[in-house]
Design an enzyme around this catalytic site. Structure first.
Site, PDB file in Angstrom:
ATOM      1  N   ARG A 173      11.480  -1.991  11.003  1.00 34.51           N
ATOM      2  CA  ARG A 173      10.420  -1.651  11.953  1.00 34.51           C
ATOM      3  C   ARG A 173      10.325  -2.729  13.026  1.00 34.51           C
ATOM      4  O   ARG A 173      10.432  -3.912  12.725  1.00 34.51           O
ATOM      5  CB  ARG A 173       9.072  -1.549  11.220  1.00 34.51           C
ATOM      6  CG  ARG A 173       8.807  -0.178  10.661  1.00 34.51           C
ATOM      7  CD  ARG A 173       7.626  -0.141   9.713  1.00 34.51           C
ATOM      8  NE  ARG A 173       6.404  -0.777  10.198  1.00 34.51           N
ATOM      9  CZ  ARG A 173       5.250  -0.758   9.536  1.00 34.51           C
ATOM     10  NH1 ARG A 173       5.155  -0.148   8.360  1.00 34.51           N
ATOM     11  NH2 ARG A 173       4.184  -1.361  10.029  1.00 34.51           N
ATOM     12  N   LYS A 225       0.828  -1.219   0.000  1.00 34.69           N
ATOM     13  CA  LYS A 225       0.000   0.000   0.000  1.00 34.69           C
ATOM     14  C   LYS A 225       0.860   1.266   0.000  1.00 34.69           C
ATOM     15  O   LYS A 225       0.661   2.160  -0.809  1.00 34.69           O
ATOM     16  CB  LYS A 225      -0.925   0.027   1.234  1.00 34.69           C
ATOM     17  CG  LYS A 225      -1.895  -1.127   1.311  1.00 34.69           C
ATOM     18  CD  LYS A 225      -2.802  -1.011   2.501  1.00 34.69           C
ATOM     19  CE  LYS A 225      -2.105  -1.090   3.839  1.00 34.69           C
ATOM     20  NZ  LYS A 225      -1.446  -2.392   4.094  1.00 34.69           N
ATOM     21  N   ARG A 243      -0.213  -9.213  13.006  1.00 34.13           N
ATOM     22  CA  ARG A 243      -0.844  -8.117  12.253  1.00 34.13           C
ATOM     23  C   ARG A 243      -1.708  -8.654  11.121  1.00 34.13           C
ATOM     24  O   ARG A 243      -2.785  -8.117  10.844  1.00 34.13           O
ATOM     25  CB  ARG A 243       0.240  -7.173  11.710  1.00 34.13           C
ATOM     26  CG  ARG A 243       0.852  -6.324  12.823  1.00 34.13           C
ATOM     27  CD  ARG A 243       2.163  -5.685  12.427  1.00 34.13           C
ATOM     28  NE  ARG A 243       2.069  -4.907  11.231  1.00 34.13           N
ATOM     29  CZ  ARG A 243       3.049  -4.770  10.334  1.00 34.13           C
ATOM     30  NH1 ARG A 243       4.209  -5.356  10.526  1.00 34.13           N
ATOM     31  NH2 ARG A 243       2.863  -4.039   9.284  1.00 34.13           N
ATOM     32  N   ARG A 264      -9.541   0.839   9.512  1.00 31.05           N
ATOM     33  CA  ARG A 264      -9.123  -0.531   9.814  1.00 31.05           C
ATOM     34  C   ARG A 264     -10.172  -1.319  10.567  1.00 31.05           C
ATOM     35  O   ARG A 264      -9.955  -2.491  10.876  1.00 31.05           O
ATOM     36  CB  ARG A 264      -7.834  -0.498  10.629  1.00 31.05           C
ATOM     37  CG  ARG A 264      -6.577  -0.688   9.785  1.00 31.05           C
ATOM     38  CD  ARG A 264      -5.403  -0.481  10.685  1.00 31.05           C
ATOM     39  NE  ARG A 264      -4.252  -1.257  10.362  1.00 31.05           N
ATOM     40  CZ  ARG A 264      -3.176  -0.758   9.752  1.00 31.05           C
ATOM     41  NH1 ARG A 264      -3.157   0.491   9.338  1.00 31.05           N
ATOM     42  NH2 ARG A 264      -2.118  -1.496   9.566  1.00 31.05           N
ATOM     43  N   ARG A 306      11.241  -5.733   4.852  1.00 32.34           N
ATOM     44  CA  ARG A 306      11.086  -4.278   4.674  1.00 32.34           C
ATOM     45  C   ARG A 306      12.144  -3.520   5.472  1.00 32.34           C
ATOM     46  O   ARG A 306      12.484  -3.871   6.590  1.00 32.34           O
ATOM     47  CB  ARG A 306       9.687  -3.866   5.153  1.00 32.34           C
ATOM     48  CG  ARG A 306       9.460  -2.360   5.182  1.00 32.34           C
ATOM     49  CD  ARG A 306       7.995  -1.994   5.227  1.00 32.34           C
ATOM     50  NE  ARG A 306       7.220  -2.774   6.174  1.00 32.34           N
ATOM     51  CZ  ARG A 306       5.890  -2.843   6.160  1.00 32.34           C
ATOM     52  NH1 ARG A 306       5.193  -2.181   5.263  1.00 32.34           N
ATOM     53  NH2 ARG A 306       5.264  -3.579   7.062  1.00 32.34           N
TER      54      ARG A 306
HETATM   55  P1  ADP Z   1       2.138  -1.931   3.182  1.00 34.10           P
HETATM   56  O1  ADP Z   1       2.142  -0.415   3.184  1.00 34.10           O
HETATM   57  O2  ADP Z   1       0.927  -2.505   2.515  1.00 34.10           O
HETATM   58  O3  ADP Z   1       2.406  -2.539   4.519  1.00 34.10           O
HETATM   59  P2  ADP Z   1       4.692  -1.616   1.778  1.00 34.10           P
HETATM   60  O4  ADP Z   1       4.389  -0.708   0.638  1.00 34.10           O
HETATM   61  O5  ADP Z   1       5.434  -1.054   2.941  1.00 34.10           O
HETATM   62  O6  ADP Z   1       3.346  -2.384   2.248  1.00 34.10           O
HETATM   63  O7  ADP Z   1       5.492  -2.862   1.165  1.00 34.10           O
HETATM   64  C1  ADP Z   1       5.917  -3.938   2.008  1.00 34.10           C
HETATM   65  C2  ADP Z   1       7.294  -4.391   1.563  1.00 34.10           C
HETATM   66  O8  ADP Z   1       7.219  -5.002   0.268  1.00 34.10           O
HETATM   67  C3  ADP Z   1       8.323  -3.274   1.427  1.00 34.10           C
HETATM   68  O9  ADP Z   1       9.557  -3.804   1.836  1.00 34.10           O
HETATM   69  C4  ADP Z   1       8.317  -2.945  -0.073  1.00 34.10           C
HETATM   70  O10 ADP Z   1       9.580  -2.433  -0.517  1.00 34.10           O
HETATM   71  C5  ADP Z   1       8.028  -4.300  -0.676  1.00 34.10           C
HETATM   72  N1  ADP Z   1       7.209  -4.260  -1.904  1.00 34.10           N
HETATM   73  C6  ADP Z   1       6.152  -3.469  -2.170  1.00 34.10           C
HETATM   74  N2  ADP Z   1       5.614  -3.760  -3.369  1.00 34.10           N
HETATM   75  C7  ADP Z   1       6.344  -4.801  -3.871  1.00 34.10           C
HETATM   76  C8  ADP Z   1       6.290  -5.583  -5.073  1.00 34.10           C
HETATM   77  N3  ADP Z   1       5.360  -5.372  -6.001  1.00 34.10           N
HETATM   78  N4  ADP Z   1       7.209  -6.558  -5.237  1.00 34.10           N
HETATM   79  C9  ADP Z   1       8.140  -6.784  -4.288  1.00 34.10           C
HETATM   80  N5  ADP Z   1       8.263  -6.107  -3.151  1.00 34.10           N
HETATM   81  C10 ADP Z   1       7.369  -5.118  -2.924  1.00 34.10           C
HETATM   82  P1  AMP Z   2       0.973   0.366   9.094  1.00 33.62           P
HETATM   83  O1  AMP Z   2       2.071   1.371   8.944  1.00 33.62           O
HETATM   84  O2  AMP Z   2      -0.259   0.718   8.297  1.00 33.62           O
HETATM   85  O3  AMP Z   2       1.454  -1.043   8.850  1.00 33.62           O
HETATM   86  O4  AMP Z   2       0.517   0.444  10.621  1.00 33.62           O
HETATM   87  C1  AMP Z   2       1.401   0.096  11.663  1.00 33.62           C
HETATM   88  C2  AMP Z   2       0.635  -0.019  12.972  1.00 33.62           C
HETATM   89  O5  AMP Z   2       0.075   1.258  13.324  1.00 33.62           O
HETATM   90  C3  AMP Z   2      -0.547  -0.977  12.970  1.00 33.62           C
HETATM   91  O6  AMP Z   2      -0.168  -2.326  13.203  1.00 33.62           O
HETATM   92  C4  AMP Z   2      -1.390  -0.413  14.116  1.00 33.62           C
HETATM   93  O7  AMP Z   2      -0.851  -0.766  15.379  1.00 33.62           O
HETATM   94  C5  AMP Z   2      -1.195   1.096  13.952  1.00 33.62           C
HETATM   95  N1  AMP Z   2      -2.216   1.683  13.059  1.00 33.62           N
HETATM   96  C6  AMP Z   2      -2.021   2.280  11.853  1.00 33.62           C
HETATM   97  N2  AMP Z   2      -3.189   2.706  11.348  1.00 33.62           N
HETATM   98  C7  AMP Z   2      -4.148   2.372  12.240  1.00 33.62           C
HETATM   99  C8  AMP Z   2      -5.552   2.511  12.280  1.00 33.62           C
HETATM  100  N3  AMP Z   2      -6.242   3.076  11.263  1.00 33.62           N
HETATM  101  N4  AMP Z   2      -6.219   2.041  13.359  1.00 33.62           N
HETATM  102  C9  AMP Z   2      -5.568   1.473  14.386  1.00 33.62           C
HETATM  103  N5  AMP Z   2      -4.240   1.282  14.408  1.00 33.62           N
HETATM  104  C10 AMP Z   2      -3.531   1.726  13.346  1.00 33.62           C
END
Ligand code: ADP
Ligand code: AMP
Length: 209
Positions: free
Chosen positions: A155, A13, A166, A88, A122
């Site tokens: 992270r 995302k 999660r 969420r 990541r």
């Molecule tokens: P989210 O915001 O949904 O948690 P991220 O955008 O942070 O996901 O992506 C999660 C991990 O996957 C990151 O390390 C990112 O660099 C990697 N990633 C994202 N899209 C792709 C893809 N299409 N192919 C491979 N790795 C990806």
């Molecule tokens: P994310 O960066 O979206 O993966 O979120 C990391 C963490 O932040 C999640 O696992 C939750 O603990 C908290 N968080 C982010 N967005 C929300 C939300 N909309 N509601 C509740 N917790 C959230």
């Protein structure tokens, strides 16, 4: 356009939101990023949120809803936004319905084991929130942010056991929102497997022409 990028943790995302926000010239609003900044600055909100985030649980609705409402009222969000990580649960979705109209919900989906691989690999920039993956999306210089030169970190909630919690939290509490947005006729499914650019193209295909 007011867009929600929806989907499980690790689906991509944030990665896609940054590109889409640049293209549509609207802000990328990530509730996870806002919360992490508050944790880093040790604000009252950050101190409250930290233990939930570290455990892979949702931060309580009242504080997240208030925080997001405040952000959406800022002037740069008037022409639209890419919302990432919110809503969420149903209470957050209903609160958002009252705050603003949403034009499109892009629902990224991916196999659970791929989600785990993406999250555990990541690496993030604590300074500018840029996101990398040590194998699939590495920075030019190992562990150094391409944008700002800061040292990348993992992270705390990207350790495998927390990642699995999660994903379970998502399946139980967040995934049911798909029905909420399907009912409104604004949800489009996008398969999130494959190269980042490939996924980006699939997303562009579901945008209104
Ligand atoms: P989210 O915001 O949904 O948690 P991220 O955008 O942070 O996901 O992506 C999660 C991990 O996957 C990151 O390390 C990112 O660099 C990697 N990633 C994202 N899209 C792709 C893809 N299409 N192919 C491979 N790795 C990806
Ligand atoms: P994310 O960066 O979206 O993966 O979120 C990391 C963490 O932040 C999640 O696992 C939750 O603990 C908290 N968080 C982010 N967005 C929300 C939300 N909309 N509601 C509740 N917790 C959230």
């Amino acid at each position: 356009m007011r867009i929600i990028l929806f989907g499980p943790p690790g689906a991509g995302k944030g990665t896609q939101a940054v590109k889409l926000a640049e293209r549509l010239k609207v802000p990328h609003i990530s509730t996870g990023d806002i919360l992490r900044r508050n944790v880093a600055k040790r604000t009252k909100l950050g101190q409250l949120a930290q233990k939930y985030m570290a455990a892979g649980k949702l931060v309580p609705d009242d504080v997240v809803i208030e925080m997001t409402a405040k952000r959406l009222k800022e002037p740069d969000a008037k022409q639209g936004f890419i919302l990432d990580g919110f809503p969420r649960d149903l209470q957050q979705a209903k609160a958002l319905d009252k705050l603003t109209e949403i034009d499109l919900v892009i629902n990224l989906f991916l196999d659970p084991e791929d989600l785990v691989k993406r999250s555990t690999g990541r690496r993030v920039c604590p300074n500018c929130d840029a996101v990398y993956h040590f194998l699939t999306n590495p920075p030019k210089k190992r562990d150094i942010c391409d944008n700002c030169g800061s040292a990348l970190i993992q992270r705390e909630d990207d350790k495998e056991d927390v990642v699995r919690t999660r994903i379970a939290t998502y399946d139980e509490i967040t995934a049911p929102l798909v029905a909420h947005y399907k009912g409104k006729g604004i949800l489009r499914d996008v398969y999130a497997s494959g190269h980042i650019v490939e996924v980006q193209h699939r997303i562009l295909e579901v945008l209104p022409k």
